[in-house]
Design an enzyme around this catalytic site. Structure first.
Site, PDB file in Angstrom:
ATOM      1  N   ASN A   9     -19.928  -2.008  65.717  1.00  0.00           N
ATOM      2  CA  ASN A   9     -19.851  -1.353  67.125  1.00  0.00           C
ATOM      3  C   ASN A   9     -18.371  -1.139  67.439  1.00  0.00           C
ATOM      4  O   ASN A   9     -17.728  -2.056  68.019  1.00  0.00           O
ATOM      5  CB  ASN A   9     -20.693  -2.026  68.061  1.00  0.00           C
ATOM      6  N   LYS A  11     -17.521   0.343  70.169  1.00  0.00           N
ATOM      7  CA  LYS A  11     -17.516   0.413  71.804  1.00  0.00           C
ATOM      8  C   LYS A  11     -16.658   1.539  72.179  1.00  0.00           C
ATOM      9  O   LYS A  11     -16.849   2.530  71.555  1.00  0.00           O
ATOM     10  CB  LYS A  11     -16.923  -0.852  72.175  1.00  0.00           C
ATOM     11  N   HIS A  97     -27.692  -2.810  74.557  1.00  0.00           N
ATOM     12  CA  HIS A  97     -26.427  -3.501  74.298  1.00  0.00           C
ATOM     13  C   HIS A  97     -26.271  -4.420  75.658  1.00  0.00           C
ATOM     14  O   HIS A  97     -26.199  -3.781  76.450  1.00  0.00           O
ATOM     15  CB  HIS A  97     -25.120  -2.616  73.677  1.00  0.00           C
ATOM     16  N   GLU A 169     -27.656 -11.317  70.269  1.00  0.00           N
ATOM     17  CA  GLU A 169     -26.368 -11.654  70.723  1.00  0.00           C
ATOM     18  C   GLU A 169     -26.244 -12.074  72.002  1.00  0.00           C
ATOM     19  O   GLU A 169     -26.398 -11.589  73.195  1.00  0.00           O
ATOM     20  CB  GLU A 169     -25.790  -9.942  70.957  1.00  0.00           C
ATOM     21  N   GLY A 175     -17.265 -10.513  73.048  1.00  0.00           N
ATOM     22  CA  GLY A 175     -16.272 -10.105  73.494  1.00  0.00           C
ATOM     23  C   GLY A 175     -15.323 -11.324  74.153  1.00  0.00           C
ATOM     24  O   GLY A 175     -14.388 -11.097  74.849  1.00  0.00           O
ATOM     25  N   SER A 215     -18.646 -11.958  68.870  1.00  0.00           N
ATOM     26  CA  SER A 215     -17.210 -12.356  68.191  1.00  0.00           C
ATOM     27  C   SER A 215     -17.423 -12.539  66.937  1.00  0.00           C
ATOM     28  O   SER A 215     -16.658 -13.796  66.256  1.00  0.00           O
ATOM     29  CB  SER A 215     -16.950 -13.693  69.155  1.00  0.00           C
ATOM     30  N   GLY A 236     -18.329  -6.200  66.701  1.00  0.00           N
ATOM     31  CA  GLY A 236     -17.658  -5.336  67.736  1.00  0.00           C
ATOM     32  C   GLY A 236     -16.244  -5.307  67.489  1.00  0.00           C
ATOM     33  O   GLY A 236     -15.981  -4.289  66.660  1.00  0.00           O
TER      34      GLY A 236
HETATM   35  C1  PEP Z   1     -20.832  -6.004  70.218  1.00  0.00           C
HETATM   36  O1  PEP Z   1     -20.133  -5.243  70.691  1.00  0.00           O
HETATM   37  O2  PEP Z   1     -21.925  -6.010  70.052  1.00  0.00           O
HETATM   38  C2  PEP Z   1     -20.046  -7.360  70.200  1.00  0.00           C
HETATM   39  C3  PEP Z   1     -20.880  -8.274  69.553  1.00  0.00           C
HETATM   40  O3  PEP Z   1     -18.773  -7.358  70.309  1.00  0.00           O
HETATM   41  P1  PEP Z   1     -17.702  -8.668  69.797  1.00  0.00           P
HETATM   42  O4  PEP Z   1     -17.786  -8.767  68.523  1.00  0.00           O
HETATM   43  O5  PEP Z   1     -16.397  -8.038  70.075  1.00  0.00           O
HETATM   44  O6  PEP Z   1     -17.975  -9.799  70.533  1.00  0.00           O
END
Ligand code: PEP
Length: 267
Positions: A9, A11, A97, A169, A175, A215, A236
């Site tokens: 993703n 973002k 999300h 998630e 993040g 993460s 992400g």
């Molecule tokens: C995400 O965007 O779904 C995500 C899990 O982000 P990150 O890996 O940066 O925490």
């Protein structure tokens, strides 16, 4: 054993057309001469770059969107329809999300509408569910996630349900560089399986992939993916580095087929 998935993703990145070109060209270079077996790898760029990704994404990497609207057409300023995504060969879309639930105030009901709209256009929803840190502190994580799953699958037939991927998630892990323990992830995987089994029976529930997101880094795959027997990961920030995304996809694809995943399976 389900197929495995790695979803990148991006973002709100890349920041420009030239950065998009740079990302795609690095991805192509990184993939040159490499194989990614045993896993479907999907990248979800911002909608303004979908067309460019659709044209230039390397073979074997699939395209997904970050969101979609539930209405087919009409006066809905700023929205992107399922038909638009299909036209650009988007086979997947993230739905629900946590950043959309937080900043777009998206509700479980809207998430359900989006899921059904995507399925109708033969686009596979990647349904994101997860508890807040407050819910976890109160011991309500299982109830919260079960409810999100149940509402999102509302009125979805068993056949269509198998087209959905669920990404667990935890909202406090996105993040933040905080990650749950393997046992906590496995526990939530079982919660999701149970909610699906209540709706469709265990045989259908077995076929619905459950991924972990929050993460994720290559060094954490044992803890967040392999030990809790997840069917893949939603990545992400690390997916902004093509070599990391590929490294993660190769590791997930190569991970041995397991006999037992801690969940009672049915044929
Ligand atoms: C995400 O965007 O779904 C995500 C899990 O982000 P990150 O890996 O940066 O925490």
């Amino acid at each position: 054993m389900n197929k495995r998935y790695v979803i990148g993703n991006l973002k709100m990145n890349p920041n420009s057309v030239s950065e998009t070109e740079q990302y795609l060209s690095t991805l192509r270079k990184e993939l040159f001469g490499k194989r990614i077996d045993g896993v479907e790898t999907v990248v979800t760029p911002p909608s303004v770059y979908l067309e460019r990704f659709s044209r230039e994404l390397p073979e074997h990497i699939l395209l997904g969107a970050q969101d979609v609207f539930w209405e087919k057409e009409g006066s809905f300023t700023g929205q992107v329809s399922t038909a638009m995504l299909r036209d650009l060969h988007c086979g997947f879309t993230l739905i629900g999300h946590s950043e959309r639930r937080t900043y777009g105030h998206e509700t479980d009901m809207e998430v359900g509408w989006k899921v059904r709209a995507a399925l109708h256009e033969n686009i596979r929803p990647i349904l994101c569910v997860g508890e807040t840190s407050e819910e976890r502190d109160r011991g309500e994580e299982a109830d919260s996630v079960s409810k999100q799953v149940t509402l999102a699958f509302h009125e979805v037939s068993p056949l269509m349900a198998e087209r959905i991927l669920v990404a667990y998630e935890p909202r406090w892990a996105i993040g933040t560089d905080a990650t749950p323990e393997s046992e906590d992830i496995l526990e939530m995987r079982i919660v999701i399986h149970r909610a699906l089994a209540e709706l469709y029976g265990p045989a259908v529930a077995d076929k619905i992939p459950v991924l972990y997101g929050g993460s994720v880094k290559a060094a954490l795959l044992d803890r967040v993916c392999f030990e809790p027997r997840m069917d893949g990961v939603l990545v992400g920030r690390e997916s902004l580095y093509p070599h990391e995304l590929i490294r993660i996809a190769q590791s997930v694809g190569a991970y041995g087929v397991s006999e037992s995943d801690g969940i009672e399976h049915h044929s």
